[in-house]
Design a protein around this motif. Sequence first.
Motif, PDB file in Angstrom:
ATOM      1  N   TYR A 103       2.596  -7.243   4.114  1.00 49.60           N
ATOM      2  CA  TYR A 103       1.581  -7.202   2.923  1.00 49.60           C
ATOM      3  C   TYR A 103      -0.012  -7.542   3.934  1.00 49.60           C
ATOM      4  CZ  TYR A 103      -1.824  -8.893  -0.326  1.00 49.60           C
ATOM      5  OH  TYR A 103      -2.561  -9.463  -0.791  1.00 49.60           O
ATOM      6  N   THR A 104      -0.700  -6.951   4.039  1.00 52.71           N
ATOM      7  CA  THR A 104      -2.112  -7.388   4.947  1.00 52.71           C
ATOM      8  C   THR A 104      -2.784  -6.981   3.835  1.00 52.71           C
ATOM      9  OG1 THR A 104      -1.048  -6.190   6.881  1.00 52.71           O
ATOM     10  CG2 THR A 104      -3.427  -6.934   6.743  1.00 52.71           C
ATOM     11  N   VAL A 105      -4.146  -7.763   4.537  1.00 48.49           N
ATOM     12  CA  VAL A 105      -5.474  -7.847   3.673  1.00 48.49           C
ATOM     13  C   VAL A 105      -7.039  -7.594   5.167  1.00 48.49           C
ATOM     14  CG1 VAL A 105      -4.467  -9.934   1.826  1.00 48.49           C
ATOM     15  CG2 VAL A 105      -6.039 -10.697   4.278  1.00 48.49           C
ATOM     16  N   THR A 132     -16.780  -4.039   3.027  1.00 40.10           N
ATOM     17  CA  THR A 132     -16.127  -3.267   2.046  1.00 40.10           C
ATOM     18  C   THR A 132     -14.631  -4.400   1.891  1.00 40.10           C
ATOM     19  OG1 THR A 132     -16.550  -1.162   3.200  1.00 40.10           O
ATOM     20  CG2 THR A 132     -14.404  -1.397   1.755  1.00 40.10           C
ATOM     21  N   VAL A 133     -13.951  -4.565   1.167  1.00 42.40           N
ATOM     22  CA  VAL A 133     -13.028  -5.548   1.340  1.00 42.40           C
ATOM     23  C   VAL A 133     -11.950  -5.001   0.395  1.00 42.40           C
ATOM     24  CG1 VAL A 133     -11.917  -7.790  -0.421  1.00 42.40           C
ATOM     25  CG2 VAL A 133     -14.120  -7.991   0.420  1.00 42.40           C
ATOM     26  N   TYR A 134     -10.741  -5.212   1.026  1.00 46.90           N
ATOM     27  CA  TYR A 134      -9.199  -4.506   0.574  1.00 46.90           C
ATOM     28  C   TYR A 134      -8.351  -5.796   0.928  1.00 46.90           C
ATOM     29  CZ  TYR A 134     -11.522  -0.561   3.679  1.00 46.90           C
ATOM     30  OH  TYR A 134     -12.109   0.319   3.872  1.00 46.90           O
ATOM     31  N   PRO A 135      -8.041  -5.721  -0.145  1.00 46.22           N
ATOM     32  CA  PRO A 135      -6.915  -6.938  -1.122  1.00 46.22           C
ATOM     33  C   PRO A 135      -5.739  -6.584  -1.322  1.00 46.22           C
ATOM     34  CG  PRO A 135      -7.898  -5.724  -2.958  1.00 46.22           C
ATOM     35  CD  PRO A 135      -8.902  -4.949  -2.100  1.00 46.22           C
ATOM     36  N   VAL A 136      -5.317  -5.679  -1.014  1.00 47.15           N
ATOM     37  CA  VAL A 136      -3.940  -4.941  -0.734  1.00 47.15           C
ATOM     38  C   VAL A 136      -4.133  -3.631  -0.102  1.00 47.15           C
ATOM     39  CG1 VAL A 136      -1.753  -3.524  -2.026  1.00 47.15           C
ATOM     40  CG2 VAL A 136      -3.859  -5.220  -3.411  1.00 47.15           C
TER      41      VAL A 136
END
Length: 372
Positions: free
Chosen positions: A311-313, A293-297
């Motif tokens: 702001y976190t990735v 799983t990738v959370y860009p925002v």
Amino acid sequence: MKIKRILLAATCSIFVLSLPAYAEGPPVAPSVPQGADNASIITLQGKVLHAETRLPLKGVYVRQKDALNATYTDAEGHFSLRLLRGFSSQVVFQAEGYENIAMNFTQASEDVTIKLQPLLTYTSQVPPAHSSPTEGPLSSRIFNNQFSLLYQGRYGLFNQGAANIQGITLNEWMIDTDLMPFYPLTFRGRFFRARTPIDVQGFPFQPAFFINHQQAKVGAGWSQHLADGSDFYYGIDFILDSHSPNNRNPQDNQPVAFTGSNLDFEQNRLGAGLNALWAFPLGDRWALMPEVTVYPVVLNFIDRPDQKINYTVAGDLGAKLRFEIVPGAYAVARYSTQLWYGFGGGDFENNHFLQLGVSLDPWTLSERLMKP
């Protein structure tokens, strides 16, 4: 007088000839007509599997050729058939959507294993009626409905500025679930709660404070059963990750800056990402499910006066190993790692999870329990 003697002699001769003749030695059995079948009764026992996934197939029609003698496989793929004498020794295995197999059996066997190959271009001519989520081709899915309860240990690493904190936390629990009420539409959820102790160098009491950690992941997407017997899932995932330290000063109810980092303040991370999972068999009962799983925002709402939002990735990478105890009940081992990087505060966090537990498919279990 002469005539009387002749009549007496004739009468004695007829009486003697009418008596049964006895011969020395044992009695002789009547001869058997040529071509009669004197073979012993043959009993076949075994199981029928999907040729690619190696999963058991339920409802396979097993019949003796040219005879009204047949049976069906059970939920675990097992069957038992007693061949009738005087008929063909050929046994036919049939299932809708699979290639038929016919084999000759001339002696009894208790470990017959039959593997049916699915028809790649098959389309059923029979409309489905009152089908359950586990019937038909869907019964061979590896990624299916499940509820899991997992005990986890966690190794955490946090770094921000001069703060470098790491350690192991045990006695945590996690709930994991996948639901497919309208296959291939799939809903997913994962929840855990933890309490992490923080030791501060030079502080007279250890641990100095605790961080209450809660995390919830929910998502939805599509599942697809592939031709090689594996399953693929892809969808959208939402995460809520909350840190709440108990380091409030009782006099003014303000957080005490024990570490000088974001760990001293309440944080609520909220974000969306893309999730993908691949499930494939390792054997008759083993399956492996890697996922990413990738959370860009991700927005991190920090309860501190000088910085409110970061702001976190983030990324979550893991794999689950599953062993089938009985159909619908599994033993599960899972490893995953989560990485967080906050651009506003320059903080980096990495958590490694090792989880052991059980997983249940209620639909498969209920079908098994209701079977007479």
